[in-house]
Scaffold this motif. Structure first.
Motif, PDB file in Angstrom:
ATOM      1  N   UNK A 217     -13.059  -0.942  -0.132  1.00  0.00           N
ATOM      2  CA  UNK A 217     -13.528   0.315  -0.716  1.00  0.00           C
ATOM      3  C   UNK A 217     -15.024   0.494  -0.476  1.00  0.00           C
ATOM      4  N   UNK A 218     -15.457   1.744  -0.380  1.00  0.00           N
ATOM      5  CA  UNK A 218     -16.890   1.991  -0.282  1.00  0.00           C
ATOM      6  C   UNK A 218     -17.517   1.733  -1.651  1.00  0.00           C
ATOM      7  N   UNK A 219     -18.852   1.563  -1.719  1.00  0.00           N
ATOM      8  CA  UNK A 219     -19.507   1.200  -2.983  1.00  0.00           C
ATOM      9  C   UNK A 219     -19.214   2.160  -4.134  1.00  0.00           C
TER      10      UNK A 219
ATOM     11  N   UNK B 225      -2.427  -6.174  -6.543  1.00  0.00           N
ATOM     12  CA  UNK B 225      -2.624  -6.841  -5.271  1.00  0.00           C
ATOM     13  C   UNK B 225      -3.819  -6.254  -4.529  1.00  0.00           C
ATOM     14  N   UNK B 226      -4.378  -7.073  -3.637  1.00  0.00           N
ATOM     15  CA  UNK B 226      -5.545  -6.670  -2.858  1.00  0.00           C
ATOM     16  C   UNK B 226      -5.276  -5.390  -2.073  1.00  0.00           C
TER      17      UNK B 226
ATOM     18  N   UNK C 136       0.036   9.208   2.551  1.00  0.00           N
ATOM     19  CA  UNK C 136      -0.601  10.524   2.568  1.00  0.00           C
ATOM     20  C   UNK C 136      -1.862  10.584   1.722  1.00  0.00           C
ATOM     21  N   UNK C 137      -2.214   9.495   1.054  1.00  0.00           N
ATOM     22  CA  UNK C 137      -3.393   9.502   0.187  1.00  0.00           C
ATOM     23  C   UNK C 137      -4.403   8.458   0.653  1.00  0.00           C
ATOM     24  N   UNK C 138      -5.628   8.562   0.161  1.00  0.00           N
ATOM     25  CA  UNK C 138      -6.709   7.673   0.586  1.00  0.00           C
ATOM     26  C   UNK C 138      -6.529   6.269   0.010  1.00  0.00           C
ATOM     27  N   UNK C 139      -7.305   5.324   0.553  1.00  0.00           N
ATOM     28  CA  UNK C 139      -7.262   3.945   0.064  1.00  0.00           C
ATOM     29  C   UNK C 139      -7.653   3.890  -1.407  1.00  0.00           C
TER      30      UNK C 139
END
Length: 267
Positions: free
Chosen positions: A183-185, A98-99, A152-155
């Motif tokens: 998300x970043x590149x 999922x997105x 608790x964790x990043x995307x």
């Protein structure tokens, strides 16, 4: 001879065959007779702008949304004509990223990754955790992350955990819904590379929907463009810059002027 002809037919049969797929919401006709074939172990990316029906396409294929008409055949069996129990069995062969990742906030990362193994396949929890750790390692997550919760964790780490959960059940087919959104590149590149790795190593048939052309070029063996409810162009990823289609040309180059803009002005 008959056996040989049958074998040749089976070899030529696409993993997924979509014909005349239709879905409307009142007067809003989102899918208008969409046709698309996806070969076994092929990675196909469907591109298109926001609101063109990309997510509706995936939801109708996977049974999350009922189609109004048409057919969706997996290995020759029409999913849309199956009973609820038959469709449920077919869905067990699918994976869906999922997105937003869709991890369960109340479960640890390790339990999230092992979820399908335990709940859908009935695997003992200890064995499922061992396999889950292996799949976490394949997407670059350390074992210590398994004890943490999604909040608790990043995307980027949540995306990796979602990918590990998706492939842990070894699905035949995986659907990726805007895998690089948010998300970043750099992290987007990493997720794309992981998707390509998983598809190639596990021989997964993949259908990805995205509006991110950089991602589409990295992931897809073939790209198809969805516009006005139909696939208006499809071909090898290497050919998209020479599509000769004005809609595709405008979209992939991010041009303000073109047929898409003119139609929007008229609406």
């Amino acid at each position: 001879m008959a056996e040989k002809a049958m074998a040749e037919t089976m070899e030529a049969l696409p993993k997924i065959r979509i014909r005349d797929l239709r879905k409307s919401f009142g007067s809003n006709h989102v899918l208008r007779g969409l046709d698309l074939d996806i070969a076994d172990a092929e990675s196909v990316v469907v591109i298109g702008g926001s609101g063109t029906g990309k997510s509706v396409l995936i939801k109708t294929i996977t049974g999350l949304m009922d189609a109004d008409g048409g057919s969706v055949s997996i290995d020759g069996a029409d999913v849309l004509k199956m009973s609820s129990s038959e469709r449920h069995g077919m869905m067990n062969r699918f994976g869906l990223l999922f997105q937003a990742g869709a991890l369960f906030d109340s479960l640890t990362v390790l339990d999230n990754v092992a979820f399908g193994l335990v709940e859908a396949q009935g695997m003992p929890r200890k064995q499922a955790h061992e396999l889950a750790l292996d799949f976490m390692a394949q997407v670059g997550l350390e074992p210590a992350v398994g004890a943490m919760y999604p909040g608790e964790i990043s995307v980027g780490m949540r995306k990796r955990a979602s990918l590990a959960r998706t492939i842990a059940t070894r699905p035949d087919v995986v659907f990726f819904d805007e895998p690089t959104t948010g998300l970043d590149p750099i992290m987007g590149d990493i997720i794309d590379e992981l998707i390509v790795k998983c598809v190639e190593e596990f021989k997964i048939t993949a259908l990805t929907i995205t509006h991110d052309m950089d991602s589409a070029r990295r992931i897809g063996n073939r790209i198809a463009m969805l516009y006005d409810g139909k696939i208006i162009w499809q071909g090898p990823t290497t050919e998209i810059d020479r599509s000769g289609n004005p809609y595709v040309h405008q979209f992939i180059n991010g041009l303000e002027e073109g047929p898409i803009e003119l139609l929007a002005r008229q609406a």
